[in-house]
Design a protein around this motif. Sequence first.
Motif, PDB file in Angstrom:
ATOM      1  N   GLY A 108       0.877  -1.051  -0.095  1.00  0.00           N
ATOM      2  CA  GLY A 108       0.019  -0.069  -0.045  1.00  0.00           C
ATOM      3  C   GLY A 108       0.943   1.116  -0.078  1.00  0.00           C
ATOM      4  O   GLY A 108       0.268   2.542   0.310  1.00  0.00           O
ATOM      5  N   CYS A 111       1.791   4.147   5.612  1.00  0.00           N
ATOM      6  CA  CYS A 111       0.978   3.732   6.748  1.00  0.00           C
ATOM      7  C   CYS A 111       0.371   4.995   7.162  1.00  0.00           C
ATOM      8  O   CYS A 111      -0.083   5.981   6.531  1.00  0.00           O
ATOM      9  CB  CYS A 111       1.768   2.956   7.709  1.00  0.00           C
ATOM     10  N   THR A 112       0.007   4.959   8.552  1.00  0.00           N
ATOM     11  CA  THR A 112      -0.727   6.035   9.064  1.00  0.00           C
ATOM     12  C   THR A 112      -0.108   7.530   8.994  1.00  0.00           C
ATOM     13  O   THR A 112      -0.655   8.479   8.880  1.00  0.00           O
ATOM     14  CB  THR A 112      -0.820   5.648  10.614  1.00  0.00           C
ATOM     15  N   HIS A 115       0.443   7.947   4.575  1.00  0.00           N
ATOM     16  CA  HIS A 115      -0.928   8.254   4.048  1.00  0.00           C
ATOM     17  C   HIS A 115      -1.602   9.199   4.956  1.00  0.00           C
ATOM     18  O   HIS A 115      -2.268  10.192   4.442  1.00  0.00           O
ATOM     19  CB  HIS A 115      -1.630   6.897   3.672  1.00  0.00           C
ATOM     20  N   GLY A 116      -1.851   8.788   6.089  1.00  0.00           N
ATOM     21  CA  GLY A 116      -2.765   9.457   7.118  1.00  0.00           C
ATOM     22  C   GLY A 116      -2.305  10.941   7.573  1.00  0.00           C
ATOM     23  O   GLY A 116      -3.287  11.722   7.517  1.00  0.00           O
ATOM     24  N   ARG A 126      -4.471   9.139  -3.658  1.00  0.00           N
ATOM     25  CA  ARG A 126      -4.168   7.796  -3.311  1.00  0.00           C
ATOM     26  C   ARG A 126      -4.129   7.821  -1.568  1.00  0.00           C
ATOM     27  O   ARG A 126      -4.572   6.841  -1.188  1.00  0.00           O
ATOM     28  CB  ARG A 126      -2.475   7.805  -3.787  1.00  0.00           C
ATOM     29  N   VAL A 129      -7.621   7.375  -0.317  1.00  0.00           N
ATOM     30  CA  VAL A 129      -8.057   6.156  -0.575  1.00  0.00           C
ATOM     31  C   VAL A 129      -7.481   5.116   0.413  1.00  0.00           C
ATOM     32  O   VAL A 129      -8.100   4.439   1.031  1.00  0.00           O
ATOM     33  CB  VAL A 129      -8.097   5.504  -2.060  1.00  0.00           C
ATOM     34  N   ALA A 130      -6.325   5.193   0.703  1.00  0.00           N
ATOM     35  CA  ALA A 130      -5.567   4.204   1.471  1.00  0.00           C
ATOM     36  C   ALA A 130      -6.045   4.605   2.884  1.00  0.00           C
ATOM     37  O   ALA A 130      -6.244   3.570   3.713  1.00  0.00           O
ATOM     38  CB  ALA A 130      -3.897   4.626   1.371  1.00  0.00           C
ATOM     39  N   THR A 131      -6.080   5.819   3.417  1.00  0.00           N
ATOM     40  CA  THR A 131      -6.472   6.054   4.673  1.00  0.00           C
ATOM     41  C   THR A 131      -7.980   5.552   5.038  1.00  0.00           C
ATOM     42  O   THR A 131      -8.190   4.681   5.912  1.00  0.00           O
ATOM     43  CB  THR A 131      -6.334   7.311   5.127  1.00  0.00           C
ATOM     44  N   THR A 133      -9.383   3.113   3.418  1.00  0.00           N
ATOM     45  CA  THR A 133      -9.507   1.627   3.438  1.00  0.00           C
ATOM     46  C   THR A 133      -8.607   0.954   4.735  1.00  0.00           C
ATOM     47  O   THR A 133      -9.455   0.226   5.195  1.00  0.00           O
ATOM     48  CB  THR A 133      -8.654   1.329   2.099  1.00  0.00           C
ATOM     49  N   PHE A 134      -7.773   1.636   5.165  1.00  0.00           N
ATOM     50  CA  PHE A 134      -7.087   0.983   6.480  1.00  0.00           C
ATOM     51  C   PHE A 134      -7.855   1.479   7.602  1.00  0.00           C
ATOM     52  O   PHE A 134      -8.077   0.466   8.627  1.00  0.00           O
ATOM     53  CB  PHE A 134      -5.556   0.938   6.493  1.00  0.00           C
ATOM     54  N   MET A 135      -8.531   2.380   7.633  1.00  0.00           N
ATOM     55  CA  MET A 135      -9.536   2.704   8.871  1.00  0.00           C
ATOM     56  C   MET A 135     -10.728   1.847   8.825  1.00  0.00           C
ATOM     57  O   MET A 135     -11.142   1.335   9.724  1.00  0.00           O
ATOM     58  CB  MET A 135     -10.081   4.152   8.511  1.00  0.00           C
ATOM     59  N   THR A 137     -10.977  -1.293   7.469  1.00  0.00           N
ATOM     60  CA  THR A 137     -10.501  -2.706   7.761  1.00  0.00           C
ATOM     61  C   THR A 137     -10.124  -2.538   9.137  1.00  0.00           C
ATOM     62  O   THR A 137     -10.308  -3.809   9.812  1.00  0.00           O
ATOM     63  CB  THR A 137      -9.296  -3.215   6.889  1.00  0.00           C
ATOM     64  N   GLY A 138      -9.566  -1.578   9.599  1.00  0.00           N
ATOM     65  CA  GLY A 138      -9.308  -1.500  11.180  1.00  0.00           C
ATOM     66  C   GLY A 138     -10.629  -1.716  12.085  1.00  0.00           C
ATOM     67  O   GLY A 138     -10.545  -2.265  13.090  1.00  0.00           O
ATOM     68  N   PHE A 139     -11.393  -0.656  11.772  1.00  0.00           N
ATOM     69  CA  PHE A 139     -12.739  -0.943  12.396  1.00  0.00           C
ATOM     70  C   PHE A 139     -13.336  -2.343  12.288  1.00  0.00           C
ATOM     71  O   PHE A 139     -13.924  -2.884  13.393  1.00  0.00           O
ATOM     72  CB  PHE A 139     -13.858   0.084  11.643  1.00  0.00           C
TER      73      PHE A 139
END
Lengths: 154, 139
Positions: A108, A111-112, A115-116, A126, A129-131, A133-135, A137-139
């Motif tokens: 990806g 990370c946080t 991207h974040g 990008r 979208v990445a943030t 997405t990982f938020m 899937t984290g939830f």
Amino acid sequence: MSLLGTSLPGFPDAAPLAGLAGGVLIGLAAAVMLLGAGRIAGVSGIAARAFGISASSLPRAAAWAFVIGLPLGALIVMNLSGAATPDFAGPVPLVIAGLIVGIGTRLGSGCTSGHGVCGMSRLSQRSLVATATFMATGFATVAAMNLLGIEVLS
Amino acid sequence: MIRDMLVSIISGTIFGAGLALGGMTDPARVRGFLDIFGDWDPTLALVMGGAVIVMALAWLMQRRMLRPVFGEGFALPDRSDITLRLVGGSALFGIGWGIAGLCPGPGFAAFAIAPASAAIFVAAMLAGMLLVRLMEGKA
């Protein structure tokens, strides 16, 4: 530190001012990297560079300096605040989580932090979208583990 | 080179301090933030908000600079393509983040808090990164 202990109505466990102050420090750190060295303070990328896993224009010694700074800064705060040592997951979940984080951040491209913090603040498509997405899937991961009654922190 | 190292260690140290102060090095706090369907802890939203606001100001300054204070030029990502790799990788990262409540920065910062746990997480993370590199045949 008493002001930093201010709580948020309705969320007794939240530490809003400490969180905001911590966030401002993280933003400052990323700003130092951007305006000082002209680079993104993305921890997964810098770590990969330090350990020779990926190439980068950042000198390897500088990547190491950044990585060593992370626990140094945490040590200063922990000593000043006298906060209790938090609970961490056991070895098995740590290995599983670490592997997935390592694979995911390389695929990806961040990370946080990269991207974040760095990407979102410049409205990179990008990174947005990445943030998101990982938020998401984290939830979902925490919700699924709670549903299944899987406890990892001891 | 020396200046690169100086900027990096200053940035890394402030970063680590921010992570610890904001609660990112406390897996229970991180997992509490990710627990939106349960006992939600909004603290990390403030960490993220504070960091993004400061960094947005830094980007405004960056636009007016020809080069960084120390160094010849800016080396910044310029891609804008949304790929399956980006989404899939980020999805995986979020799963790992949710499992142990640790992402890469706090993983390293945790060496100052719980060194054994940090070592296990970071070693596994580096192994995962190496795996991607090996599978891509860039070794």
